[in-house]
Each structure stands twice: as C-alpha cells, then as structure tokens.
Design an enzyme around this catalytic site. Structure first.
Site, short mmCIF file in Angstrom:
data_model
loop_
_atom_site.label_atom_id
_atom_site.label_comp_id
_atom_site.label_asym_id
_atom_site.label_seq_id
_atom_site.Cartn_x
_atom_site.Cartn_y
_atom_site.Cartn_z
N GLY A 22 0.80 -1.23 0.00
CA GLY A 22 0.00 0.00 0.00
C GLY A 22 0.82 1.28 0.00
N GLY A 24 4.93 3.17 -1.13
CA GLY A 24 6.28 3.10 -1.72
C GLY A 24 6.40 2.16 -2.91
N ASP A 71 -0.03 -8.13 9.85
CA ASP A 71 1.30 -7.92 10.41
C ASP A 71 2.11 -9.18 10.09
OD1 ASP A 71 3.59 -7.71 11.98
OD2 ASP A 71 2.54 -6.57 13.54
N PHE A 103 15.81 1.73 9.99
CA PHE A 103 16.19 3.13 10.27
C PHE A 103 17.69 3.14 10.51
CE2 PHE A 103 14.50 1.24 14.22
CZ PHE A 103 15.62 1.26 15.02
N TYR A 153 23.25 -4.43 0.43
CA TYR A 153 24.04 -4.76 1.62
C TYR A 153 23.65 -6.13 2.22
CZ TYR A 153 20.29 -2.21 4.20
OH TYR A 153 19.11 -1.75 4.70
N LYS A 168 18.23 -8.89 5.74
CA LYS A 168 18.19 -9.02 4.28
C LYS A 168 19.14 -10.14 3.83
CE LYS A 168 15.44 -5.45 3.10
NZ LYS A 168 14.11 -5.61 2.50
#
Ligand code: HXC
Ligand code: NAP
Length: 290
Positions: A22, A24, A71, A103, A153, A168
């Site tokens: 929803g 980006g 979630d 962040f 990364y 990741k």
C-alpha cells in the site's frame, strides 16, 4: 512515467499477494501488476492505508484489487490474508515479500527490542509468508513464484543499518535455499536488490533532511541519479511473469552501479581531476624507465 515494458495481460491469471503493497515500491508494483492483468492482494499493519489504497486502485481496476491489515510478524495474520485473498480470487500463485522496517542508527545505540523489531518484520515476516504459502503451493501443486525485495548490503553488509543487513542477508539465503528445495516442484524464488529509490518510508528513516544536507546521495552512484519506480516495477513484473520461467534463485541488482563503486579498489580515483592524468601517466612511465 515511461510505458511499462511488458505486453498487455502479461500477468493475466496471476493472483499476487504483495506485503507492504500500500506504500512506496510495494504500491508501485501493485499498480503495474494490476495494469498487466493480475489480481492483487495487499496487506500491511495500517488498515486505513490499505483500505485507502484499495479504494484508489479500484477506480481503474474495480475487480482486481483487495487487501486487509496484516502484520507479517504474526503467522496467523499471514494465514488470514492468504485465506482472504483466495476467497476473493482463488488460489494465490505469486507472492512479493516487500514489507520491511528500517532506520539508521549506530548499532551500539540500539536496544534489544530495536534490533529484534527489524529482524521480526524483515526476516521472520518473510519466513512466515514463505512457509505459509509454500505449504499451500506444495499441497495444491501450484507452481508459484516468490519475489523477495532485499538490498545490496544483503551481501556487503553495512554499518548503521545492521539489523536490516542481517535480515536481508537471511532473506537472500532463504531465496536461494528455497529456489533449490522447492524449485523441483516448479516453485521459483528470486530476489531484487534495489539501490536508492525515493519513497517516503525509506527517505524519512534513512536519508532524513539533516543527512541530505551533508551528503549528496547521487554522487555515490555511477549513473549519477537515484532509481525511478518504473525501472524497478518493470523488473518485478518480468520476474513475476512466465517470461522469466527459467530464472530461479537469482538476485538482480538494480542500483545504477552503486555497490560496485564503493567496492572497487581504485574507484576512488574518480576524485582525480582529468587534467592530472598526464602528470600521473608521465610519472608512472618515468618510474619504469629509471
Ligand atoms: C534507535 C529506534 C529508532 C531510531 C525506533 N527505535 N526508531 N532506536 N533509533 N531511529 C526503537 C524504539 O525505541 C523501540 O525500542 C524499537 O525501536 C521499536 O520501535 P517502535 O516505534 O515501537 O516500533 P514500531 O512502531 O513497530 O515501528 C517499527 C519501525 C518503524 C521499524 C521502528 O520505523 C516502521 O514502522 N517502519 C516501517 C517502514 C519502514 O521502515 N520503511 C523503510 C524501509 S526502507 P524500545 O527498546 O524503546 O522498545 C529499506 C531500504 C533499505 O529497508 C535500503 C536503502 C538503500
Ligand atoms: P515503505 O513504503 O516504508 O514500505 C514498507 C512497507 O512495509 C510499508 O507499506 C509498511 O506498511 C510495511 N510494513 C512494515 N512493517 C510491517 C509488518 N510488520 N507487517 C506488514 N507490513 C509491514 O518503504 P519502501 O522504500 O517502499 O520499501 C519497500 C521494500 O523495498 C522494502 O523491502 C525495502 O527494504 C526495499 N528497499 C527499498 C529501497 C529504497 O530505496 N526505497 C532500497 C532497497 C530496498 P505498514 O506501516 O502499514 O505496516
């Protein structure tokens, strides 16, 4: 936006679930997949955002889009959105693990909870979805396609986003592992590793104004610019389509050459002004003669 790369109806017959669909890049992928004829199911924590996005897309694609809050940290939520999507469109045959949290912060400033919240969203969330949908696909002999959004990364690692890097990297290992284990059942798993593509979610948390004032992001990128969403959605559309039917276990980088620039031993020579090269060459040739 430039025209999409793929032919009309390239995703016809695909029921694709996109986590974080929803906002980006997830929202951009949703838009392109709808345009290519897919039915799209979107889910994320913020129910209002999902509702709003479904409403917006329904204007142009009235019977192709649905979504509920989900979630990804919660396995029951994952099962719920899969069941919900199936009740609308029939069996899901494509999943994009796009939801993420991130962040910038020096690692030593993180609380244990700050570390785990990222791992839970990015790594555990992707594992949850892969497990739930994989069980379903194997049981029903669905040759589904999984696409995981990682970043460069995932293999270089990176300071200041360590929980995300760890997660990741795990997602990339998951992608390659399942590509082999479930590939034999016709299930494909691939990943995209984007460099910087402006989104509010990423920019607020990774490139806040105070950072933008100090560093020029595009200077890091050989092509001297950030990515445009259609460049990524073209790639994602291709990887979700049957045109990419022999691509499995791959991670495709789309970063304008950014990560290689910081990796190459002598790439810092970019900083040498071109008029200095005659002198440098003369000195090297002179050394060889002496
Ligand atoms: C240090 C921080 C912090 C910060 C939060 N925390 N922000 N610590 N520095 N800037 C700590 C909190 O104090 C808390 O720990 C813990 O992290 C959880 O924070 P909450 O705000 O309670 O969590 P929540 O509301 O669940 O929010 C999750 C979130 C948030 C990840 C922190 O940013 C979020 O909702 N993100 C979703 C979207 C997103 O991140 N998009 C960007 C993806 S971009 P304590 O101990 O106090 O409880 C991306 C691109 C990568 O991945 C590559 C780019 C090139
Ligand atoms: P974004 O708009 O912030 O997208 C993140 C999405 O994840 C949001 O829609 C968010 O929605 C959802 N989300 C977060 N926690 C969730 C949870 N627990 N359960 C379900 N959904 C959750 O940022 P973006 O830039 O588009 O990022 C999309 C993907 O691209 C991410 O995987 C990111 O790591 C990757 N990426 C982005 C860039 C870039 O430059 N933009 C570069 C490399 C990789 P809610 O808040 O409603 O939950």
């Amino acid at each position: 936006m430039k025209a999409g790369m793929l032919k009309e109806n390239s995703l016809k017959g695909k029921n694709i679930l996109i986590t974080g669909g929803g906002t980006g890049l997830g929202k951009s992928m949703s838009a392109y997949f709808l345009k290519l004829g897919a039915n799209v199911i979107i889910g994320s924590r913020n129910a209002n955002k999902i509702k709003q996005c479904v409403k917006e897309f329904s204007i142009e694609f009235p019977n192709q889009i649905t979504g509920i809050s989900c979630d990804v940290r919660n396995y029951d939520d994952i099962k719920k959105i899969i069941d919900y999507g199936e009740s609308k469109f029939g069996l899901i045959n494509g999943v994009v693990n796009n939801a993420a949290g991130n962040f910038i912060s020096p690692t030593e400033r993180l609380s244990p909870n700050a570390f785990s919240v990222i791992i839970d969203i990015v790594l555990k969330g992707t594992c949850n979805m892969s497990l739930a949908i994989g069980k379903k696909w194997l049981k029903n002999d669905i040759k589904g396609t999984m696409l995981n959004i990682v970043t460069t990364y995932a293999w270089t690692g990176s300071g200041y986003v360590v929980p995300s890097a760890v997660s990741k990297a795990g997602v990339l290992a998951l992608t390659r592992s399942l590509a082999v284990e479930w590939g034999k059942k016709g299930i494909r798993s691939n990943a995209i590793a984007p460099g910087p593509f402006p989104t509010k979610g990423a920019w607020d948390r990774l490139f806040p104004k105070i950072i933008q004032e100090k560093f020029i992001l595009k200077d890091r990128i050989p092509l001297n610019r950030v990515g445009e969403h259609h460049e990524l959605t073209n790639l994602a559309g291709y990887l979700m389509s049957d045109y990419s039917s022999f691509i499995n276990g791959e991670v495709i980088t789309i970063d304008g050459g950014e990560w290689l620039k910081s990796g190459g031993e002598f790439n810092w020579l970019d900083k040498i002004p071109s008029e200095m090269w005659d002198g440098i060459e003369g000195s090297i040739r002179g050394e060889r003669k002496s």
